[in-house]
Write a protein that holds these residues in place. Structure first.
Motif, PDB file in Angstrom:
ATOM      1  N   VAL A  39       0.796  -1.225   0.000  1.00 54.92           N
ATOM      2  CA  VAL A  39       0.000   0.000   0.000  1.00 54.92           C
ATOM      3  C   VAL A  39       0.832   1.281   0.000  1.00 54.92           C
ATOM      4  O   VAL A  39       0.303   2.359  -0.266  1.00 54.92           O
ATOM      5  CB  VAL A  39      -0.994   0.027   1.195  1.00 54.92           C
ATOM      6  N   LEU A  40       2.127   1.189   0.264  1.00 51.09           N
ATOM      7  CA  LEU A  40       2.953   2.388   0.366  1.00 51.09           C
ATOM      8  C   LEU A  40       3.335   2.923  -1.015  1.00 51.09           C
ATOM      9  O   LEU A  40       3.916   2.213  -1.825  1.00 51.09           O
ATOM     10  CB  LEU A  40       4.223   2.096   1.170  1.00 51.09           C
ATOM     11  N   LEU A  41       3.013   4.187  -1.277  1.00 51.26           N
ATOM     12  CA  LEU A  41       3.399   4.851  -2.516  1.00 51.26           C
ATOM     13  C   LEU A  41       4.620   5.741  -2.308  1.00 51.26           C
ATOM     14  O   LEU A  41       5.480   5.831  -3.170  1.00 51.26           O
ATOM     15  CB  LEU A  41       2.237   5.700  -3.058  1.00 51.26           C
ATOM     16  N   ASP A  42       4.684   6.433  -1.157  1.00 53.09           N
ATOM     17  CA  ASP A  42       5.784   7.335  -0.873  1.00 53.09           C
ATOM     18  C   ASP A  42       5.762   7.648   0.617  1.00 53.09           C
ATOM     19  O   ASP A  42       4.712   7.549   1.263  1.00 53.09           O
ATOM     20  CB  ASP A  42       5.638   8.625  -1.683  1.00 53.09           C
ATOM     21  N   ALA A  43       6.908   8.034   1.149  1.00 53.47           N
ATOM     22  CA  ALA A  43       7.002   8.431   2.552  1.00 53.47           C
ATOM     23  C   ALA A  43       8.265   9.248   2.741  1.00 53.47           C
ATOM     24  O   ALA A  43       9.241   9.071   2.014  1.00 53.47           O
ATOM     25  CB  ALA A  43       7.044   7.197   3.453  1.00 53.47           C
ATOM     26  N   ALA A  44       8.228  10.157   3.709  1.00 54.30           N
ATOM     27  CA  ALA A  44       9.422  10.945   4.020  1.00 54.30           C
ATOM     28  C   ALA A  44       9.248  11.631   5.365  1.00 54.30           C
ATOM     29  O   ALA A  44       8.143  11.976   5.763  1.00 54.30           O
ATOM     30  CB  ALA A  44       9.679  12.001   2.946  1.00 54.30           C
TER      31      ALA A  44
END
Length: 129
Positions: A39-44
């Motif tokens: 489910v992860l598309l992007d993170a920061a």
């Protein structure tokens, strides 16, 4: 549906100091779970506001104010962009978000889900109401 999970800034994140080993471990575990679930598309994680700026576009002018900013209540320390089938699934992921030290009001004080309103191409998507 795409959602953005926002991690609210706290005094600890605004100090610019390193996160605790325990928090880093918890964040790594959470990120791994998001990846394994697909489910992860992007993170920061974001820098403290002392390294940022605010641009105000009012009255036909652009006014730049450099950080730090006094109120950490409206600041974001990090985010996760996820794609899930339902709002309830996004809220479940938000409930599992690791809490920053001093978060004493449950997940709502540390992490919240917002509908991102993005189309498949990533451009803003406006839905008829």
């Amino acid at each position: 549906m795409r959602f953005i999970l926002l991690l609210k800034a706290r005094l600890e994140t605004e100090s610019g100091g390193p996160a605790s080993r325990a928090l880093i471990t918890a964040m790594d575990r959470y990120n791994d779970e998001l990846v394994r679930a697909g489910v992860l598309l992007d993170a920061a994680g974001l820098h403290p506001s002392s390294r940022g700026a605010l641009i105000d576009f009012s009255q036909g002018k652009r006014t730049v104010t450099t950080g730090p900013f006094a109120s950490s209540d409206a600041l974001i320390a990090g985010f996760w962009m996820i794609q899930v089938k339902t709002r309830e699934e996004a809220l479940e992921w938000a409930r599992r978000c690791p809490l920053l030290p001093g978060s004493d009001r449950g997940a709502a004080s540390g992490c919240g889900a917002r509908a991102a309103g993005l189309s498949a191409r990533g451009a803003p998507h406006h839905q008829a109401r």
